[in-house]
Design a protein around this motif. Sequence first.
Motif: not given
Length: 117
Positions: A46-62
């Motif tokens: 699901p879109e609330s999975a941890n792997v998506f949350r971590v990747s979104d956090a990494l992309l914010r600080h790309l």
Amino acid sequence: MLNGILWLVGCQLVGEVIARGLELPVPGPVIGMVLLFIALSIVKPPESANVFRVSDALLRHLQLLFVPAGVGVVTYLAVLRSDALPIIGGLFLSWLAGLAVVGWTVVLFTRRKGTVR
């Protein structure tokens, strides 16, 4: 959140082991990214999975991930200056090849769909 980080790092580690073990010319993180893509395509979390949350956090600080590349360019500025013509030629030819491949791919897919004849 830790579960998502473990998925990302684990796929990178497996990709690195495969790349070094088989002596492939492809970087390990690229193989790991393909493995992660395959795993996410099969599992469909699901879109609330941890792997998506971590990747979104990494992309914010790309932008922070480009700092080592910038330092490398400054460090090797003399080498880049002395070999500027071959570097510019290689960049131009690779850009042109990428543009041609994208163009041919778009034409192929649009013809397959039947929108362009």
